[in-house]
Design a protein around this motif. Structure first.
Motif, short mmCIF file in Angstrom:
data_model
loop_
_atom_site.label_atom_id
_atom_site.label_comp_id
_atom_site.label_asym_id
_atom_site.label_seq_id
_atom_site.Cartn_x
_atom_site.Cartn_y
_atom_site.Cartn_z
N LYS A 2 -51.60 -72.67 18.37
CA LYS A 2 -52.45 -72.28 19.50
C LYS A 2 -53.65 -73.20 19.67
CE LYS A 2 -53.94 -68.08 19.60
NZ LYS A 2 -54.21 -66.64 19.62
N CYS A 3 -53.97 -73.51 20.91
CA CYS A 3 -55.14 -74.33 21.20
C CYS A 3 -56.41 -73.55 20.84
CB CYS A 3 -55.16 -74.71 22.68
SG CYS A 3 -56.71 -75.46 23.21
N PRO A 4 -57.31 -74.15 20.02
CA PRO A 4 -58.51 -73.43 19.62
C PRO A 4 -59.53 -73.29 20.75
CG PRO A 4 -58.54 -75.63 18.72
CD PRO A 4 -57.22 -75.48 19.42
N PHE A 5 -59.32 -74.04 21.83
CA PHE A 5 -60.28 -74.00 22.92
C PHE A 5 -59.91 -72.96 23.97
CE2 PHE A 5 -60.34 -78.18 21.03
CZ PHE A 5 -61.68 -78.32 20.73
N CYS A 6 -58.64 -72.94 24.37
CA CYS A 6 -58.25 -72.02 25.44
C CYS A 6 -57.17 -71.03 25.02
CB CYS A 6 -57.78 -72.81 26.67
SG CYS A 6 -56.17 -73.58 26.45
N GLY A 7 -56.61 -71.21 23.82
CA GLY A 7 -55.62 -70.26 23.33
C GLY A 7 -54.20 -70.49 23.82
N GLU A 28 -52.69 -82.52 21.65
CA GLU A 28 -53.39 -82.38 22.93
C GLU A 28 -52.84 -81.14 23.62
OE1 GLU A 28 -54.42 -85.90 25.55
OE2 GLU A 28 -52.99 -84.83 26.81
N CYS A 29 -53.76 -80.26 24.03
CA CYS A 29 -53.35 -79.02 24.68
C CYS A 29 -52.74 -79.34 26.06
CB CYS A 29 -54.56 -78.11 24.84
SG CYS A 29 -54.20 -76.61 25.75
N GLN A 30 -51.61 -78.72 26.34
CA GLN A 30 -50.93 -78.96 27.63
C GLN A 30 -51.69 -78.30 28.77
OE1 GLN A 30 -48.68 -81.17 27.11
NE2 GLN A 30 -46.70 -80.28 26.58
N SER A 31 -52.52 -77.32 28.41
CA SER A 31 -53.18 -76.54 29.43
C SER A 31 -54.58 -77.07 29.77
CB SER A 31 -53.25 -75.08 28.95
OG SER A 31 -54.08 -74.34 29.77
N CYS A 32 -55.42 -77.30 28.73
CA CYS A 32 -56.80 -77.72 29.02
C CYS A 32 -57.06 -79.18 28.63
CB CYS A 32 -57.81 -76.80 28.34
SG CYS A 32 -57.88 -76.98 26.55
N SER A 33 -56.07 -79.85 28.05
CA SER A 33 -56.16 -81.26 27.67
C SER A 33 -57.15 -81.56 26.55
CB SER A 33 -56.50 -82.15 28.87
OG SER A 33 -55.48 -82.03 29.84
ZN LIG Z 1 -56.30 -75.60 25.55
#
Ligand SMILES: [Zn+2]
Length: 159
Positions: A2-7, A28-33
């Motif tokens: 899980k992305c620690p920034f946006c989940g 690299e998060c696919q959602s928030c980059s």
């Molecule tokens: Zn993210």
């Protein structure tokens, strides 16, 4: 992971490196980059944290990240640095090779790194983390930090 920034659950691995007894990945998060680092031990044990009241709880990387992130609020610290810090602490904990680690040990690891990185974040973290009995020590360290002005140390902070 899980992305620690946006989940968000989806992330892309951009770098993989072997470190110590595990594998470090930059993602690299696919959602928030946002980019973050994960550390995977080859044979992962369940690391337990011994809290101050003696209770045990599983080591929670996200909780550690959020604690540091809170201390670094509005400080000129890239979130990448915080992620690296968490990955480093996590790797260090597994390197200890113990099934249980006192929360104090983790707190000290965080404080050692924050002291190097940012005085304000360090004091914030330490004031939350440390017990009242330690406040004298903390005050002494703050005084020392104030004496060692940013101008002498270089341009680490801008005010
Ligand atoms: Zn993210």
């Amino acid at each position: 992971m899980k992305c620690p920034f946006c989940g968000a659950a989806e992330s892309r691995v951009i770098d993989t490196r072997e470190v110590g007894d595990g594998i470090r990945r930059r993602r690299e998060c696919q959602s928030c980059s946002q980019r973050f680092t994960t550390y995977e031990r080859v044979a992962r044990v369940n690391l337990l944290v011994i809290k101050r009241d003696g209770r045990r709880e599983p080591f929670d990387r996200e909780k550690l990240f959020r604690g540091i992130l809170t201390a670094c609020t509005k400080r000129p610290i890239p979130s990448e640095r915080i992620e690296e810090m968490v990955a480093g602490i996590e790797a260090g904990l597994y390197r200890l090779g113990k099934a249980e680690v006192p929360s104090r040990v983790i707190g000290e690891m965080v404080m050692d790194r924050l002291r190097e990185l940012d005085g304000v974040a360090y004091v914030r973290f330490a004031s939350v983390y440390r017990s009242f009995a330690d406040l004298q020590t903390l005050k002494r360290e703050v005084d020392e930090m104030i004496e060692a002005t940013p101008q002498e140390k270089g341009s680490r902070t801008t005010r």
